[in-house]
Structure formats: C-alpha cells, structure tokens
Design an enzyme around this catalytic site. Sequence first.
Site, PDB file in Angstrom:
ATOM      1  CG  PHE A 106      -0.341   0.442   2.508  1.00  0.00           C
ATOM      2  CD1 PHE A 106      -0.400   1.763   2.917  1.00  0.00           C
ATOM      3  CD2 PHE A 106       0.287  -0.468   3.337  1.00  0.00           C
ATOM      4  CE1 PHE A 106       0.144   2.176   4.119  1.00  0.00           C
ATOM      5  CE2 PHE A 106       0.839  -0.071   4.547  1.00  0.00           C
ATOM      6  CZ  PHE A 106       0.771   1.249   4.931  1.00  0.00           C
ATOM      7  CE  LYS A 107       3.997   1.161   5.257  1.00  0.00           C
ATOM      8  NZ  LYS A 107       4.986   0.777   6.265  1.00  0.00           N
ATOM      9  CG  ASP A 108       4.069   0.330  -4.265  1.00  0.00           C
ATOM     10  OD1 ASP A 108       5.282   0.468  -4.014  1.00  0.00           O
ATOM     11  OD2 ASP A 108       3.555  -0.766  -4.509  1.00  0.00           O
ATOM     12  CB  THR A 141       8.244   2.050   4.888  1.00  0.00           C
ATOM     13  OG1 THR A 141       6.992   2.152   5.540  1.00  0.00           O
ATOM     14  CG2 THR A 141       8.749   3.454   4.595  1.00  0.00           C
TER      15      THR A 141
END
Length: 436
Positions: A106-108, A141
């Site tokens: 999701f951190k993309d 991350t």
Amino acid sequence: MKYFSTNHKAPIATLKKAVVKGLAEDRGLYMPEEIKKLPKEFFDNIENYSFQEIACVVADAFFGEDVNAEDLKKIVCVTLSFETPLAQVEDNIFSLELFHGPTLAFKDVGARFMARLLQYFIRKEKGDSLVNVLVATSGDTGSAVANGFLGVDGIHVYVLYPKGKVSKIQECQFTTLGKNITAVEVDGVFDDCQTLVKNAFMDSELNSAMKLTSANSINVARFLPQAFYYFNAYSQLKRLGKADEMVMCVPSGNFGNICAALFGHAMGLPIKRFIAANNANDVFFNYLKTGQYEPKPSVQTIANAMDVGDPSNFARIIELYGNSHKRISSLISGATYSDSQIAESMKSCREQTGYILDPHGACGYRALKENLKIGEVGVFCETAHPAKFKDTVEGIIGSEVAIPERLAAFMRGEKQSVPMTKDFADFKKFLLGCCK
C-alpha cells in the site's frame, strides 16, 4: 497552505519546507493549518469518477495552493498507474486490495507521490545540492520508497531496516537496487531505526553537511496521498449500493495509513467509523481503553510491518481531535491480536472463503468479523500481497502462494547493504563519510 508542528514550538512552514525537511525543528510532525471540506456534489457523484479523477480532487485540496495545477495532475497520474480494487470476501466484508503497485504494498502511492513532489521542488529551486532521503522501515516502507525514488535525479535514499526482522522478499526489494539507493542493516528493532532517523534530523553538524529529509509517514507528502485510497473505496462501495453504513478497518503500525483516512473523514468522506487493528503491539489499543498513551519497546510478530511500539502519527491523531480522548474513541475503536489469532484468521478465511490474507490484512479481517454491527458494511485494507510473506503464509494455510514475477525479479538480485549498530554516533560517522 501553511504547516505547523504538532509540538507547537517550530516556525510555521510552507509545503516545500515541510516536504524537504520532513520533521519540524522541534521534532514535531507537520500538520496543514487547514483541512478543506470537499463539496457535497463531489460525494454525490463520486461513483462516476475514476481513481485518478478522485485523487486529483483530493490532491488539489491538500497541495493545490502550492503546486501548479498541470504539474500536480501529472504527479497524480504518474503515481496512480494502477488500481486498488475491492474484493468481496463475505456478504458484508470487503478487502481493499492496496497491493497492485510496483512493490505490491500500500505504501507505493505515498512513496511515488512524494518522489515526484520532491523532484518538483528541487527543479523549481534549480540548485545542485543533493537531497538525501532517510527512511526507517519495518517492512514495506523501505521497498516502496526505494522503488519510488529509484533513478530520480538529485535524490539519494538511505533505507534503515532492522537486521533479521523483515521478510526475505521485502529485504530483496530494497537491498538489490543499487544506483541511488543504499540499504543500511541496523542491529536492532524498527524503533531503533526510527530513532536514528529522527536524531539525524536534529543534528546540526549533519544538517550543515548534507540536505536531509524523510520518506517515512512522518513526511506530509508520504502520508497524505494515502487518503486517495479511502475516497476510492467509498466510490466503489457506492457503485454497489453499499456505502451508507461503511466501516473502515485499517491494520496499523506507525499509523500513517489510518491517519490519512482520518484526514479524508475530516474533509467530508462519509465513513461511519474506523477500526485500528493492531498485532501484539497494542499501544494505541491501550490508549483507547485508558486514555493514557504509554509507548513501549516493539514486539516482533508475523505481521512485522506493524511492529511499532511508539507510532509517530499518534501525534497527528491527537492534534486532529484536539487531544480529546472522547472524540477519538467515539470515532475509532481498536483491536489487538496475537500471532496465533492472526494465523487462525488466515487459515479460516482461506478454508471458508478461498481468499488468501497476508498477516497484516488478517488483523483487519478479524477485527471486522468481531466488531461489525448489523446493517454495517466493512472494508479492511489488505496492505501487501501475501507472497511477500510466502513462508509464513504457506506454513499457515497449507498451500502454495504463487510469487508474482515482479517479486521474483527482486529475489534474483544481489544483496547490497551496509551493517550498522544502533549507536547514533556510528550512523552519523557513516553519513558524514558519504557526503565527502
């Protein structure tokens, strides 16, 4: 838009300063002075918007006063070259699949957005000094930031990660890249990595020798774009006619993701309530119960990206709700799960629905199973592809998890990392050596 520090002792900052500096001079986190409400018409018609169109509206509310409209649109469109679909797991439970980006996590979105926004400010400045990005990671991350910034001119990234405490696939995603990415393997836990980063920002000698910023969720350009996800989730549920009693459950470690969701709520996003799902690191869960925030050393779990004992973004949540435990606990409930409970949920979900959860998403799924009320529809964030935790997932569900080619390509690379103690003096010496 101006930004203030959550510690209220640093000067008011511009967006550029907040992005380039990352952390305020008083060690506080930057907050926008205003959270703009979006018009009713936007929400009335949001189901007709594409993900990119939704994100452009939200990004304009955050960054439109400081970034040229055409450039901001380009940044959004380059960032969102993929979808985040809803998958129905049960009748009233949906998974928001946030793992369709370059590193399958999701951190993309936040990492790619920040890389482009930082580059935008560097180009406007027309300086020739290198910007050095420091990022501490408990798992995803590091890979998202490393790949988001890979090859970006004028920026060098140092990824600090705890030795032996991230999955092998996660490690491969940021230790095999080379170029402008340096992986630093710290002999400690995630909190030690985060402390090294924060201490670096506060060291005057380091900051006079090199330009430093952070790409952790402490940076406004990293966490705010994650709000895009929640507007898109609401849009998708609205198309299905199921958005009226929407409950959003976010697996939470450093609390940047749920913080972005709460900012969206403050902008008018009609989510009924939130659930913060924790693993055994239950600091926020205990705060909700007692009103006392008591950080403690992190505990290693199978949901390693959530192994955080002192979540940075708690300061933003406190600020957002005027330090009112009553307001926070009335909107957000909590859940905390042991490794055995996480494993049990992964196994039962696979057997009963066919859906494969990763350990972090399993916390969100279980929290909804236990806390949804009649008439509510729950959405949990499935934050990373289960193949990123292949050995753990396969050992629990008893069947193979196929590795997507994007992940397999990382695993064929050669590890390049710098061993580091958790002593700040050693880390400082290393950084000063890099800038000579």
